[in-house]
Design a protein around this motif. Structure first.
Motif, PDB file in Angstrom:
ATOM      1  N   VAL A 377       0.819  -1.227   0.000  1.00 37.04           N
ATOM      2  CA  VAL A 377       0.000   0.000   0.000  1.00 37.04           C
ATOM      3  C   VAL A 377       0.845   1.266   0.000  1.00 37.04           C
ATOM      4  N   GLY A 378       2.178   1.133  -0.087  1.00 37.64           N
ATOM      5  CA  GLY A 378       3.041   2.310   0.024  1.00 37.64           C
ATOM      6  C   GLY A 378       2.802   3.350  -1.047  1.00 37.64           C
ATOM      7  N   ARG A 379       2.509   2.935  -2.273  1.00 36.66           N
ATOM      8  CA  ARG A 379       2.303   3.905  -3.356  1.00 36.66           C
ATOM      9  C   ARG A 379       1.116   4.806  -3.045  1.00 36.66           C
ATOM     10  N   ASP A 380       0.028   4.212  -2.569  1.00 34.75           N
ATOM     11  CA  ASP A 380      -1.145   5.023  -2.223  1.00 34.75           C
ATOM     12  C   ASP A 380      -0.850   5.934  -1.036  1.00 34.75           C
ATOM     13  N   LEU A 381      -0.044   5.487  -0.099  1.00 36.95           N
ATOM     14  CA  LEU A 381       0.298   6.331   1.048  1.00 36.95           C
ATOM     15  C   LEU A 381       1.122   7.541   0.626  1.00 36.95           C
ATOM     16  N   GLN A 382       1.999   7.376  -0.351  1.00 41.86           N
ATOM     17  CA  GLN A 382       2.773   8.522  -0.856  1.00 41.86           C
ATOM     18  C   GLN A 382       1.855   9.508  -1.590  1.00 41.86           C
ATOM     19  N   PHE A 383       0.801   8.991  -2.238  1.00 42.78           N
ATOM     20  CA  PHE A 383      -0.194   9.885  -2.836  1.00 42.78           C
ATOM     21  C   PHE A 383      -0.860  10.735  -1.760  1.00 42.78           C
ATOM     22  N   ILE A 384      -1.048  10.138  -0.577  1.00 44.84           N
ATOM     23  CA  ILE A 384      -1.624  10.919   0.523  1.00 44.84           C
ATOM     24  C   ILE A 384      -0.716  12.096   0.860  1.00 44.84           C
ATOM     25  N   ARG A 385       0.597  11.859   0.886  1.00 42.38           N
ATOM     26  CA  ARG A 385       1.534  12.960   1.153  1.00 42.38           C
ATOM     27  C   ARG A 385       1.442  14.038   0.074  1.00 42.38           C
ATOM     28  N   ILE A 386       1.382  13.599  -1.193  1.00 42.91           N
ATOM     29  CA  ILE A 386       1.302  14.569  -2.294  1.00 42.91           C
ATOM     30  C   ILE A 386       0.000  15.363  -2.204  1.00 42.91           C
ATOM     31  N   ASN A 387      -1.101  14.643  -1.995  1.00 41.02           N
ATOM     32  CA  ASN A 387      -2.396  15.331  -1.889  1.00 41.02           C
ATOM     33  C   ASN A 387      -2.433  16.265  -0.676  1.00 41.02           C
ATOM     34  N   GLY A 388      -1.816  15.816   0.440  1.00 49.27           N
ATOM     35  CA  GLY A 388      -1.774  16.691   1.623  1.00 49.27           C
ATOM     36  C   GLY A 388      -1.018  17.975   1.352  1.00 49.27           C
ATOM     37  N   THR A 389       0.064  17.875   0.583  1.00 47.61           N
ATOM     38  CA  THR A 389       0.825  19.080   0.231  1.00 47.61           C
ATOM     39  C   THR A 389      -0.019  20.025  -0.611  1.00 47.61           C
ATOM     40  N   LEU A 390      -0.679  19.479  -1.644  1.00 39.80           N
ATOM     41  CA  LEU A 390      -1.474  20.322  -2.541  1.00 39.80           C
ATOM     42  C   LEU A 390      -2.705  20.879  -1.841  1.00 39.80           C
ATOM     43  N   VAL A 391      -3.410  20.022  -1.114  1.00 42.55           N
ATOM     44  CA  VAL A 391      -4.621  20.490  -0.428  1.00 42.55           C
ATOM     45  C   VAL A 391      -4.264  21.517   0.642  1.00 42.55           C
ATOM     46  N   GLY A 392      -3.170  21.261   1.382  1.00 35.88           N
ATOM     47  CA  GLY A 392      -2.744  22.246   2.387  1.00 35.88           C
ATOM     48  C   GLY A 392      -2.432  23.587   1.746  1.00 35.88           C
ATOM     49  N   GLY A 393      -1.730  23.565   0.604  1.00 37.39           N
ATOM     50  CA  GLY A 393      -1.426  24.814  -0.080  1.00 37.39           C
ATOM     51  C   GLY A 393      -2.671  25.543  -0.511  1.00 37.39           C
ATOM     52  N   LEU A 394      -3.655  24.825  -1.044  1.00 31.56           N
ATOM     53  CA  LEU A 394      -4.892  25.477  -1.482  1.00 31.56           C
ATOM     54  C   LEU A 394      -5.647  26.069  -0.301  1.00 31.56           C
ATOM     55  N   VAL A 395      -5.669  25.303   0.817  1.00 34.02           N
ATOM     56  CA  VAL A 395      -6.344  25.843   2.002  1.00 34.02           C
ATOM     57  C   VAL A 395      -5.644  27.112   2.482  1.00 34.02           C
ATOM     58  N   GLY A 396      -4.300  27.100   2.508  1.00 35.47           N
ATOM     59  CA  GLY A 396      -3.552  28.309   2.907  1.00 35.47           C
ATOM     60  C   GLY A 396      -3.825  29.472   1.981  1.00 35.47           C
ATOM     61  N   LEU A 397      -3.945  29.174   0.680  1.00 36.99           N
ATOM     62  CA  LEU A 397      -4.232  30.228  -0.289  1.00 36.99           C
ATOM     63  C   LEU A 397      -5.592  30.847  -0.017  1.00 36.99           C
ATOM     64  N   VAL A 398      -6.593  30.013   0.277  1.00 32.69           N
ATOM     65  CA  VAL A 398      -7.939  30.514   0.549  1.00 32.69           C
ATOM     66  C   VAL A 398      -7.948  31.344   1.832  1.00 32.69           C
ATOM     67  N   LEU A 399      -7.287  30.815   2.846  1.00 33.78           N
ATOM     68  CA  LEU A 399      -7.262  31.555   4.115  1.00 33.78           C
ATOM     69  C   LEU A 399      -6.572  32.922   3.967  1.00 33.78           C
ATOM     70  N   HIS A 400      -5.462  32.962   3.220  1.00 29.70           N
ATOM     71  CA  HIS A 400      -4.773  34.239   3.010  1.00 29.70           C
ATOM     72  C   HIS A 400      -5.663  35.213   2.251  1.00 29.70           C
ATOM     73  N   GLY A 401      -6.387  34.682   1.266  1.00 29.77           N
ATOM     74  CA  GLY A 401      -7.294  35.568   0.517  1.00 29.77           C
ATOM     75  C   GLY A 401      -8.411  36.118   1.400  1.00 29.77           C
ATOM     76  N   LEU A 402      -8.930  35.276   2.305  1.00 34.14           N
ATOM     77  CA  LEU A 402      -9.991  35.750   3.213  1.00 34.14           C
ATOM     78  C   LEU A 402      -9.461  36.818   4.165  1.00 34.14           C
ATOM     79  N   THR A 403      -8.249  36.613   4.652  1.00 32.95           N
ATOM     80  CA  THR A 403      -7.682  37.624   5.560  1.00 32.95           C
ATOM     81  C   THR A 403      -7.435  38.949   4.849  1.00 32.95           C
ATOM     82  N   GLU A 404      -7.076  38.868   3.606  1.00 35.40           N
ATOM     83  CA  GLU A 404      -6.842  40.094   2.844  1.00 35.40           C
ATOM     84  C   GLU A 404      -8.152  40.828   2.588  1.00 35.40           C
ATOM     85  N   VAL A 405      -9.209  40.074   2.293  1.00 30.48           N
ATOM     86  CA  VAL A 405     -10.494  40.695   2.011  1.00 30.48           C
ATOM     87  C   VAL A 405     -11.108  41.294   3.264  1.00 30.48           C
ATOM     88  N   LEU A 406     -11.036  40.492   4.354  1.00 32.30           N
ATOM     89  CA  LEU A 406     -11.629  40.962   5.596  1.00 32.30           C
ATOM     90  C   LEU A 406     -10.777  42.017   6.278  1.00 32.30           C
TER      91      LEU A 406
END
Length: 406
Positions: A377-406
């Motif tokens: 199952v290691g290949r799928d677990l590494q996908f979790i790391r990749i997805n966590g990196t991308l999803v975390g970045g998108l969440v940070g991007l959204v949060l930064h945009g909200l702070t700028e707007v508010l």
């Protein structure tokens, strides 16, 4: 995949460090920096989670890490319980087997691959079967195997009541007239034997004649008369199927058939003769010779899968496959036998199989079980790391945009 996920994490860290001093230069750098920061945090969190399954992160004995090697025995018991509950119960096996047509599947395999005519799978099946039989016949002690076969046949023969069986066979042969060719053959044999021993018959008649007959010379004529009478009797018996002597023979055979079936004394005599024959060393020597010839013949034929034996075996397998495909009653019988056999095996040996699985997993060292699960199952677990990196970045991007707007 592990390298890809690690490179992404390092890249996010590098971008975060590089863009940290550029945030005040332009608002866009703030978004880039926020994306990289959140992606780095998400990637690190998922790296920690994935690593904690298999080992201590960075070698530090952090609580609730190295989960799989630490809980190896519990995993083994859980796997065994899962196997027992969902597979190795008679009810589950019987239900699964009812959904399967084992006979038809076996028939399709035998028709497609058992005939050997395609030179591919079929030829390999026949060659493998032939090699298996040859190895079996050559690896076993021929003398011991022959003695075991002889002993098995002798045990079956001792249990078999020969007299009633012979009586029924003889009675059926008389009823259908199948004994008449045997009588004809015996008559012809008697005629040939009489012709070959005419001088002996003449001598016997002359020796038993009294002195007066020998003195007058009538003993020779008497001997010729006896020979002529015997030849005439045999000839009449041969051409006349209703000859009185034949009728007497039929009557005697009928009485013998009845006696073999219903006369305890005659049956006891036949059983004694059978047991004496089975105990005779000459029969054992004869059987060992026959067995050796059979064994060598089988080995020779099986070594030539393309020869007569291979062709017969392939044809027989193909015919069996056709019957299994097209005969619903035969399918039902075979499927019922397979279902009952497998249910019986599970009912009798299910706990042993489950214990074997549990004991095998428990016997693995932690590194072995960790490596095997990680490879699975290691290949799928590494996908979790990749997805966590991308999803975390998108969440940070959204949060930064909200702070700028508010």
């Amino acid at each position: 995949m592990r390298l890809t996920a690690t490179v992404m994490l390092v890249a996010m860290a590098a971008i975060f460090v590089t863009t940290h001093g550029l945030v005040s230069a332009h608002p866009a750098w703030g978004y880039v920096n926020a994306f990289a920061e959140a992606a780095m945090v998400g990637g690190l969190a998922d790296w920690f989670a994935v690593t904690a399954l298999f080992r201590h992160p960075l070698g530090l004995p952090i609580p609730h890490t190295a989960i799989i090697p630490t809980n190896k025995d519990r995993i083994a018991d859980t796997m065994a319980d899962f196997l027992r509950t969902n597979f190795l119960t008679p009810v589950v096996v019987a239900r699964r087997m009812r959904e399967m047509n084992v006979a038809r599947a076996a028939g399709e395999f035998l028709v497609q691959r058992g005939g050997g005519g395609d030179g591919g799978q079929g030829a390999r099946v026949l060659a493998g079967a032939g090699a298996l039989v040859v190895e079996l016949l050559e690896s076993l002690d021929p003398d011991r195997l022959g003695l075991q076969v002889k002993a098995g046949l002798a045990r079956q023969a001792e249990k078999l009541e020969v007299a009633p069986l012979l009586g029924r066979m003889l009675e059926g042969a008389i009823a259908d007239g199948r004994h008449r060719p045997l009588i004809d053959g015996f008559i012809r044999w008697a005629g040939i034997a009489l012709e070959d021993n005419e001088d002996m018959v003449r001598h016997m008649v002359q020796q038993r004649a009294n002195s007066v007959i020998r003195w007058t010379g009538l003993d020779a004529r008497l001997a010729e008369s006896v020979l002529n009478g015997l030849y005439k009797l045999l000839a009449e018996m041969h051409v006349d199927p209703n000859h009185p002597v034949r009728a007497k023979v039929d009557e005697g055979l009928a009485r013998l058939a009845q006696g073999l079936q219903h006369d305890p004394q005659l049956q006891a005599k036949v059983e004694r003769a059978k047991n004496d024959l089975l105990a005779n060393p000459a029969l054992s020597d004869w059987w060992m010779g026959v067995w050796e010839r059979i064994r060598h013949s089988l080995i020779g034929m099986m070594r030539q899968p393309g020869g007569a034996m291979g062709g017969q075996l392939g044809q027989s397998l193909a015919e069996l496959g056709t019957a299994l495909q097209g005969d619903p009653r035969l399918q039902w019988q075979v499927n019922r036998f397979a279902r009952r056999t497998l249910v019986g095996v599970v009912n009798r040996y299910g706990e042993q199989i489950v214990s074997l699985v549990s004991a095998t997993v428990k016997s693995w060292n932690p590194t072995t079980i960790t490596d095997r699960i990680e490879r699975a199952v290691g290949r799928d677990l590494q996908f979790i790391r990749i997805n966590g990196t991308l999803v975390g970045g998108l969440v940070g991007l959204v949060l930064h945009g909200l702070t700028e707007v508010l």
